[in-house]
Motif scaffolding. Structure first.
Motif, mmCIF file in Angstrom:
data_model
loop_
_atom_site.group_PDB
_atom_site.id
_atom_site.type_symbol
_atom_site.label_atom_id
_atom_site.label_comp_id
_atom_site.label_asym_id
_atom_site.label_seq_id
_atom_site.Cartn_x
_atom_site.Cartn_y
_atom_site.Cartn_z
ATOM 1 N N SER A 191 -7.502 5.003 4.599
ATOM 2 C CA SER A 191 -7.664 4.182 5.875
ATOM 3 C C SER A 191 -6.889 5.146 7.266
ATOM 4 O O SER A 191 -7.299 4.869 8.184
ATOM 5 C CB SER A 191 -6.723 3.060 6.153
ATOM 6 O OG SER A 191 -5.356 3.269 5.673
ATOM 7 N N TYR B 166 1.041 -4.796 0.112
ATOM 8 C CA TYR B 166 0.501 -5.310 -1.001
ATOM 9 C C TYR B 166 1.134 -5.954 -1.943
ATOM 10 O O TYR B 166 1.005 -6.926 -2.564
ATOM 11 C CB TYR B 166 -0.643 -4.387 -1.329
ATOM 12 C CG TYR B 166 -2.018 -4.230 -0.504
ATOM 13 C CD1 TYR B 166 -2.371 -5.351 0.159
ATOM 14 C CD2 TYR B 166 -2.169 -2.838 -0.179
ATOM 15 C CE1 TYR B 166 -3.613 -5.164 0.887
ATOM 16 C CE2 TYR B 166 -3.370 -2.522 0.722
ATOM 17 C CZ TYR B 166 -4.087 -3.789 1.268
ATOM 18 O OH TYR B 166 -5.026 -3.337 1.864
ATOM 19 N N MET C 256 4.124 -4.192 9.461
ATOM 20 C CA MET C 256 2.982 -4.618 8.692
ATOM 21 C C MET C 256 3.584 -4.722 7.161
ATOM 22 O O MET C 256 4.309 -3.949 6.835
ATOM 23 C CB MET C 256 1.868 -3.553 8.694
ATOM 24 C CG MET C 256 0.589 -4.213 7.617
ATOM 25 S SD MET C 256 -0.356 -2.714 7.258
ATOM 26 C CE MET C 256 -1.154 -2.209 8.948
ATOM 27 N N GLU D 134 -5.347 7.267 -0.350
ATOM 28 C CA GLU D 134 -4.988 5.942 -0.495
ATOM 29 C C GLU D 134 -6.002 5.323 -1.698
ATOM 30 O O GLU D 134 -6.917 5.767 -1.550
ATOM 31 C CB GLU D 134 -5.253 5.135 0.897
ATOM 32 C CG GLU D 134 -5.207 3.855 0.795
ATOM 33 C CD GLU D 134 -5.484 2.962 1.894
ATOM 34 O OE1 GLU D 134 -5.547 3.688 3.278
ATOM 35 O OE2 GLU D 134 -5.437 1.627 1.987
ATOM 36 N N ASP E 75 -6.518 1.968 12.948
ATOM 37 C CA ASP E 75 -5.618 2.777 12.061
ATOM 38 C C ASP E 75 -5.079 4.037 12.750
ATOM 39 O O ASP E 75 -5.938 4.683 13.523
ATOM 40 C CB ASP E 75 -6.089 3.113 10.560
ATOM 41 C CG ASP E 75 -6.017 2.002 9.739
ATOM 42 O OD1 ASP E 75 -4.720 1.597 9.453
ATOM 43 O OD2 ASP E 75 -7.053 1.464 9.186
ATOM 44 N N LYS F 184 5.024 0.430 8.940
ATOM 45 C CA LYS F 184 4.371 -0.321 7.467
ATOM 46 C C LYS F 184 4.821 0.662 6.350
ATOM 47 O O LYS F 184 5.179 1.512 6.447
ATOM 48 C CB LYS F 184 2.741 -0.345 7.551
ATOM 49 C CG LYS F 184 2.205 1.190 7.668
ATOM 50 C CD LYS F 184 0.709 0.844 7.926
ATOM 51 C CE LYS F 184 -0.146 2.275 7.926
ATOM 52 N NZ LYS F 184 -1.385 2.027 8.328
ATOM 53 N N HIS F 185 4.710 -0.029 5.376
ATOM 54 C CA HIS F 185 4.267 -1.051 4.607
ATOM 55 C C HIS F 185 5.504 -1.639 3.951
ATOM 56 O O HIS F 185 6.058 -1.087 3.038
ATOM 57 C CB HIS F 185 3.288 -0.818 3.385
ATOM 58 C CG HIS F 185 2.108 -0.235 4.004
ATOM 59 N ND1 HIS F 185 1.859 1.356 3.827
ATOM 60 C CD2 HIS F 185 0.747 -0.366 4.693
ATOM 61 C CE1 HIS F 185 0.874 1.837 4.262
ATOM 62 N NE2 HIS F 185 0.168 0.668 4.598
ATOM 63 N N ASP G 24 -0.996 -6.871 5.627
ATOM 64 C CA ASP G 24 -1.816 -5.523 5.439
ATOM 65 C C ASP G 24 -3.191 -6.339 5.040
ATOM 66 O O ASP G 24 -3.182 -7.414 4.992
ATOM 67 C CB ASP G 24 -1.417 -4.928 4.275
ATOM 68 C CG ASP G 24 -1.946 -3.652 4.050
ATOM 69 O OD1 ASP G 24 -3.196 -3.466 4.779
ATOM 70 O OD2 ASP G 24 -1.529 -2.548 3.486
ATOM 71 N N TRP G 25 -4.313 -5.669 4.888
ATOM 72 C CA TRP G 25 -5.598 -6.201 4.885
ATOM 73 C C TRP G 25 -5.875 -6.626 3.636
ATOM 74 O O TRP G 25 -5.914 -5.895 2.561
ATOM 75 C CB TRP G 25 -6.546 -5.000 5.551
ATOM 76 C CG TRP G 25 -6.811 -4.965 6.914
ATOM 77 C CD1 TRP G 25 -8.005 -4.866 7.459
ATOM 78 C CD2 TRP G 25 -5.721 -4.850 7.896
ATOM 79 N NE1 TRP G 25 -8.024 -5.006 8.890
ATOM 80 C CE2 TRP G 25 -6.547 -4.879 9.060
ATOM 81 C CE3 TRP G 25 -4.418 -5.043 8.073
ATOM 82 C CZ2 TRP G 25 -6.049 -4.820 10.362
ATOM 83 C CZ3 TRP G 25 -3.924 -4.728 9.138
ATOM 84 C CH2 TRP G 25 -4.711 -4.776 10.454
ATOM 85 N N ARG H 119 -0.485 7.877 -1.313
ATOM 86 C CA ARG H 119 -0.335 7.826 -0.093
ATOM 87 C C ARG H 119 1.007 8.481 0.244
ATOM 88 O O ARG H 119 1.362 8.571 1.686
ATOM 89 C CB ARG H 119 -0.317 6.502 0.341
ATOM 90 C CG ARG H 119 -1.504 5.802 0.286
ATOM 91 C CD ARG H 119 -1.395 4.435 0.890
ATOM 92 N NE ARG H 119 -1.831 4.273 2.352
ATOM 93 C CZ ARG H 119 -2.097 3.087 3.224
ATOM 94 N NH1 ARG H 119 -1.727 2.014 2.412
ATOM 95 N NH2 ARG H 119 -2.453 3.132 4.143
HETATM 96 C C1 BGC Z 1 -4.003 -0.052 4.263
HETATM 97 C C2 BGC Z 1 -3.124 -0.160 5.710
HETATM 98 C C3 BGC Z 1 -4.212 -0.160 6.566
HETATM 99 C C4 BGC Z 1 -5.439 -1.273 6.831
HETATM 100 C C5 BGC Z 1 -6.274 -1.305 7.718
HETATM 101 C C6 BGC Z 1 -5.155 -1.228 4.145
HETATM 102 O O1 BGC Z 1 -5.799 -1.043 3.090
HETATM 103 O O2 BGC Z 1 -3.052 -0.370 3.393
HETATM 104 O O3 BGC Z 1 -2.318 0.751 5.850
HETATM 105 O O4 BGC Z 1 -3.663 -0.477 7.994
HETATM 106 O O5 BGC Z 1 -5.933 -1.310 5.451
HETATM 107 O O6 BGC Z 1 -7.110 -0.491 7.597
#
Ligand code: BGC
Length: 742
Positions: A399, A242, A239, A477, A93, A195-196, A274-275, A162
């Protein structure tokens, strides 16, 4: 002796032969070939397992499972293919600096830039480039080749947790700066992301809510920001987010990923999730190329299930080849293969200077009655109150949180929360405004008072000549703020101090806009955002006039929540099942455009920012060209050198009232100096996206432009007639809008 020399020579020749052989059998290693060709050549050599291996990856935190020794420990890791010379992807990140969550890599750090909104407030593409470059270099020197940086979501929701990571509410400003940040990072042979993607405007129910909006309105707003950023920066990856858009998850959105991003815009890099944002295997067919942070999804869809689908004939092998080639193409295009990261020392002082410059350009002087600022060193008693301003400056959580080891103070956030580590404590960078102000104003007596109790703070303020209240709003976040009121009774603190001292100044360290019920009682207000690693020094230089403030708001400050398109934050107090979605009430007219359309008077408008000098605007010339060409004069009419951010807005389009930023610049002027500024407005900013006709169209007619120092302080107007028609390029244009420095 002779024999030894012959042996060495022989070995040398053999080595050369092996290398030549390697080049022959590895033609993709030839940097003279174009990246698409190289990707095609190497992908052809891969087995299905090798391809699939590149298409999913872990969140590389050791406590989530064992990692290969080469994994650096960070947000993401995807093993390489050594037999073909394909390196592993080491992802970190980096929206605001190189992160090291939970200090996985013991003792390693990164330089925290000011928040995204602070960077956007600079209106300075070069500050974004330098910041991106600095972060890219720190990442490269720490062993990373992919950065998950570059949030370009329009800040539609001022309560958004965010919003501080993003670049404000205007597509031209956000797209231009994001593109420059990407260019800076990729100049260091580190792949960058934007992103996002897309419309991830809030954190509340971020994994579930659907943002519903007509596609044409999305094209003219959030998608336009991405389009400009991608054209300008050519990021290796995008990226997806969600949330859902019009019902479909962003990472499973055929219309947006295959249709707009890859189809209309011809994007050639890869789409990473995204994760924890992958709803199922079908996402592969709908345009997603890589599953990131796979432990956070229900299954590793892009592993064994994808392989089985290819072998079973339900997903064509060609799609898997395309996914693979996109990743490889970005590796070659950015130079990751030729210039692998090399661990090495970093000049943190030089990097902090880049962050400080951005803070000094991005801090906004909102109000300055009777010229109370700058503080002249006159032997006065100045008291700093609250905000831990004796220790440091606040930063945002999540993050993107950058924590230089040993250089932060953590203040736990009250209450129980589900979110771990960086999400649950306020982090202050140890850049003390108190110390910095003492150094910058040696003639004054500068003291500090904590400010927990308004009455005690008022007494301290009463005994001083000037009182500066530092007010903080921590955002992170994972959670939105419930309203725009400063937390922890700070409004009462400011009101009490202002009642006790007529020379009260408020410094805000906030994630975004806040309400200011005490505005009429204080003489000066500074929005410092989260000002980064040297925020204290930047603030002291601004307070004392060593730096003339020049930041301008990249986001509207509302007069109250009732002015917002969503007076109640969508999903508040609901479950995902109860609140499946919301209509994006403002559509394309995000931010200041909404206020203009509704005839609302905000607290401070988009583009607002004062200086210790004054500027005049004159001689506007507007010409029709590819878009619109403008030129005008800006003069420093005051007595101090300073920087101005002239802004050009479209105020009517073919007779219809609109308000759109179409150009901006940042210029430095000595007292009395005049410079001519020229700008070319991108035709997309003048027209409308027509979903039915699949393109941008400009209506024939007269287009009126106004220029000034904010969206509400427009000093002069000019017209040009456009003949109209379709904007060439069908939604994809080679050159981004450029504002030229005069
Ligand atoms: C965030 C992303 C971040 C990813 C990896 C996610 O929860 O939304 O912005 O890059 O986590 O840490």
């Amino acid at each position: 002796m002779q024999a030894t020399r012959r042996l060495v020579l022989g070995l040398g020749l053999a080595l050369l032969a092996t290398q030549a052989g390697a080049a022959e059998i590895r033609p993709w290693m030839d940097p003279k070939l174009d990246p698409d060709e190289r990707a095609r050549l190497v992908e052809r050599e891969m087995t299905l397992d090798e391809r699939i291996g590149l298409l999913h990856g872990v969140m590389a935190f050791p406590f989530l499972g064992p990692l290969p020794p080469e994994a650096r420990g960070s947000a993401g890791y995807i093993p390489g293919i050594p037999r073909l010379g394909v390196p592993a992807l080491q992802e970190s990140d980096a929206s605001l600096g190189l992160t090291n969550p939970l200090e996985i890599r013991k003792g390693e750090g990164g330089t925290p830039m000011p928040s995204g909104l602070a960077l956007a407030a600079t209106f300075d593409p070069d500050a974004a480039y330098q910041g991106g470059r600095m972060i890219g270099h720190e990442a490269w020197s720490a062993g990373f080749n992919v950065l998950l940086g570059g949030g370009v979501n329009l800040t539609r929701e001022p309560r958004g947790g965010r919003s501080f990571e993003y670049l404000g509410e205007d597509p031209l400003l956000a797209g231009t700066l994001a593109g420059e940040a990407v260019r800076g990072t990729q100049s260091q042979h580190v792949i960058s992301t934007v992103k996002h993607f897309v419309l991830n405007s809030q954190e509340t129910l971020r994994h579930a809510l659907s943002a519903n909006i007509p596609l044409s309105a999305l094209r003219e707003s959030d998608l336009l920001a991405f389009e400009l950023a991608i054209e300008r920066g050519e990021p290796g990856a995008v990226m997806c987010s969600y949330n859902r858009i019009n019902g479909d998850f962003a990472c499973d959105n055929d219309r947006l990923l295959n249709g707009v991003l890859k189809g209309d815009w011809g994007y050639r890099g890869w789409v990473m999730s995204d994760w924890g944002a992958v709803p199922g295997l079908q996402a592969a067919v709908h345009g997603l190329d890589q599953q990131s942070g796979q432990q956070l999804d229900k299954a590793v869809y892009f592993g064994a299930p994808l392989k089985a689908a290819v072998e079973g004939g339900t997903i064509p092998p060609e799609r898997v080849s395309d996914m693979t080639r996109r990743i490889l193409r970005s590796m070659f295009a950015v130079g990751v293969v030729e210039n692998p990261p090399q661990r090495g020392p970093v000049d943190y002082d030089a990097d902090a200077a880049i962050a400080q410059r951005a803070a000094e350009e991005g801090i906004v002087l909102l109000k300055n009655q009777e010229g109370l600022l700058p503080l002249a060193s006159k032997g006065r008693r100045v008291v700093l109150i609250g905000g831990f301003s004796d220790v440091g400056v606040l930063s945002g959580g999540g993050s993107s949180q950058v924590i230089p080891p040993g250089a932060v103070m953590r203040v736990p956030v009250a209450g129980e929360g589900e979110l771990p580590g960086p999400f649950r404590s306020m982090v202050f960078h140890l850049s003390s405004p108190l110390k910095a102000l003492r150094a910058a104003a040696p003639g004054d007596q500068v003291s500090f008072f904590p400010g927990e109790y308004p009455a005690a703070a008022a007494a301290a303020a009463h005994d001083a000549d000037v009182a500066i209240v530092f007010a903080t709003q921590w955002t992170t976040e994972g959670a939105d703020v419930p309203d725009l009121t400063l937390p922890n009774g700070q409004d009462q603190l400011i009101a009490a101090v202002a009642a006790a001292n007529p020379n009260t100044i408020v410094v805000l360290e906030t994630g975004g806009p806040v309400l200011m019920p005490w505005l009429g009682q204080v003489k000066a207000v500074i929005e410092a955002w989260y000002p980064g690693v040297r925020g204290g020094e930047a603030l002291a230089r601004i307070l004392t006039g060593q730096v003339n403030p020049s930041g301008h708001l990249p986001i509207t400050f509302p007069a109250g929540e009732s002015q917002l398109p969503q007076p109640v934050l969508p999903g508040t107090g609901r479950t995902a099942e109860e609140a499946p979605g919301y209509d994006v009430a403002e559509g394309a007219e995000a931010g200041y455009r909404w206020y203009a359309r509704q005839g609302l008077e905000p607290l401070f408008p988009f583009g607002h920012g004062l200086s210790y000098t004054s500027f005049g605007f004159a001689s506007l010339a507007v010409k029709a060209g590819d878009g619109l060409e403008l030129s005008f004069d800006v003069t420093n009419t005051g007595s101090r050198p300073g920087m101005e951010v002239p802004q050009a807005y479209l105020v009517s389009a073919a007779g219809k009232p609109v308000l759109r930023l179409i150009g901006f610049a940042r210029i430095s002027l000595s007292p009395g100096e005049t410079r001519r500024v020229t700008m070319t407005a991108d035709p997309r900013l003048l027209g409308r996206y027509d979903e039915g006709r699949h393109g941008w169209w400009i209506e024939p007619g007269v287009y009126r432009v106004a220029v000034g120092a904010s969206s509400k302080a427009l000093a002069m107007q000019g017209d040009a007639r456009l003949k109209g028609g379709q904007v060439p390029g069908k939604g994809r244009r080679p050159a981004a809008a450029r504002s030229t420095h005069g």
